[in-house]
Design a protein around this motif. Structure first.
Motif, mmCIF file in Angstrom:
data_model
loop_
_atom_site.group_PDB
_atom_site.id
_atom_site.type_symbol
_atom_site.label_atom_id
_atom_site.label_comp_id
_atom_site.label_asym_id
_atom_site.label_seq_id
_atom_site.Cartn_x
_atom_site.Cartn_y
_atom_site.Cartn_z
ATOM 1 N N ARG A 27 -1.499 7.258 -3.066
ATOM 2 C CA ARG A 27 -1.316 6.093 -2.193
ATOM 3 C C ARG A 27 -2.643 5.371 -1.996
ATOM 4 N NH1 ARG A 27 2.490 4.674 2.028
ATOM 5 N NH2 ARG A 27 1.518 3.245 3.514
ATOM 6 N N TRP A 75 -3.432 3.394 -5.079
ATOM 7 C CA TRP A 75 -2.796 2.076 -5.121
ATOM 8 C C TRP A 75 -3.614 1.054 -4.334
ATOM 9 C CZ3 TRP A 75 0.497 -1.276 -7.099
ATOM 10 C CH2 TRP A 75 0.895 -2.358 -6.332
ATOM 11 N N THR A 78 4.499 6.859 -3.627
ATOM 12 C CA THR A 78 3.342 6.474 -2.821
ATOM 13 C C THR A 78 3.749 5.742 -1.542
ATOM 14 O OG1 THR A 78 3.144 4.392 -4.045
ATOM 15 C CG2 THR A 78 1.904 6.278 -4.877
ATOM 16 N N HIS A 79 4.953 5.152 -1.527
ATOM 17 C CA HIS A 79 5.413 4.371 -0.381
ATOM 18 C C HIS A 79 6.893 4.666 -0.132
ATOM 19 C CE1 HIS A 79 1.865 2.194 -1.844
ATOM 20 N NE2 HIS A 79 1.752 1.675 -0.639
#
Length: 310
Positions: free
Chosen positions: A92, A95, A120-121
């Motif tokens: 994350r 990113w 990641t989200h």
């Protein structure tokens, strides 16, 4: 064949020409019968061929010596090991590094916003990220193209519309796409980490052109990408100190995922397969020891009976 010819000769049907046989056999010679001049000539040819081969090898090695690059060390990554998965918190943050640092030059054309969901989200966060961009869509009912907010199915937009524009903005150098970059480089994760943290002043004797920088881990040493990773180059949402090594670790972990979307799935499948095979191994061992052993040790006797015969 020789026996057949012998029988034909004895029967008189075939008469061998001994003169021809002797003349033919005399045409063959051994190395010992060669004249001294022939031996010297062949020896000189062999030495010359060996010398030429050694010269070619030396020239090739000298050319390759000019292209030697520093080999990246092997770091202890979190995802190394049979049962280790990717660090999703680091992904994350990776990113964030791409969005704030790398996205100005490099693209992720094979990564869609839907790929970020549950990786990641969350789904809502990924939708919010997609809606931050405007995507050209259409044609509509009247045949016109229009702009709309991004969706989860849309891919991460590229910073340049085409390769020519990318080269024009980077002094002729083309920033590569990062989607599968880690798999495209030997020892990819260690190479990327070493490259991003390996910028230094060029040694004596190396002249760089305008717009070039020295990096010992890049082939040739001269790289067109300026150093992009520094301490506190960005602020993480979770408050992690953004040191240069931490930022590089996070973007490298993120690129490991973009190059291998199925990384964690492979590890899960391996664990499941090992569990099933372990159970089968115990079951087969039990059958062998307690079932097959009885059959194996059974003694079969065949008794012949004489029914009234002497």
């Amino acid at each position: 064949m020789a026996a057949t010819l012998g029988r034909l000769c004895k029967s008189g049907l075939l008469k061998p020409n001994y003169g021809t046989l002797i003349s033919q056999s005399s045409n063959f010679s051994t190395v010992k019968e060669w004249p001294r001049s022939r031996k010297v000539l062949l020896t000189c040819l062999g030495v010359t061929a060996g010398g030429i081969s050694a010269l070619i090898y030396a020239l090739d090695s000298s050319v390759r010596a000019a292209e030697l690059i520093a080999h990246p060390p092997t770091y202890k990554w979190d995802f190394y090991g049979w049962f280790n998965s990717l660090d999703h918190a680091s992904m994350r943050r990776g990113w964030e590094v791409y969005k704030n640092v790398c996205a100005a030059c490099h693209s992720l054309q094979y990564v869609a916003f839907r790929h970020l969901v549950d990786v990641t989200h969350t789904e809502e966060e990924a939708k919010a990220l997609a809606e931050e961009i405007m995507v050209e869509d259409g044609p509509n009912e009247v045949g016109e193209y229009f702009k709309r907010p991004g969706k989860l199915s849309d891919y991460v937009p590229a910073p340049y519309p085409n390769e020519e524009a990318a080269r024009a903005s980077n002094n002729g150098a083309y920033p590569p796409d990062l989607s599968y970059l880690l798999n495209a480089r030997h020892d990819g994760e260690n190479y990327i980490f070493s490259l991003l943290t390996g910028y230094c002043d060029p040694p004596a004797g190396i002249n760089l052109r305008e717009g070039q920088y020295f990096n010992p881990y890049f082939p040739g040493g001269a790289i067109s990408m300026a150093q992009a990773i520094y301490d506190e180059v960005l602020e993480y949402e979770d408050g992690t100190p953004a040191t240069a090594s931490q930022v590089t670790k996070d973007i490298t972990t993120f690129l490991m995922w973009t190059s291998n979307h199925e990384f964690d799935d492979r590890k899960k499948m391996f664990i499941k397969a090992m569990s099933v095979f372990s159970f089968l191994t115990v079951a087969v061992y039990y059958l062998k020891r307690h079932k097959w052993t009885t059959i194996k040790n059974t003694k079969l006797m065949f008794i012949r009976k004489n029914y009234g015969k002497p």
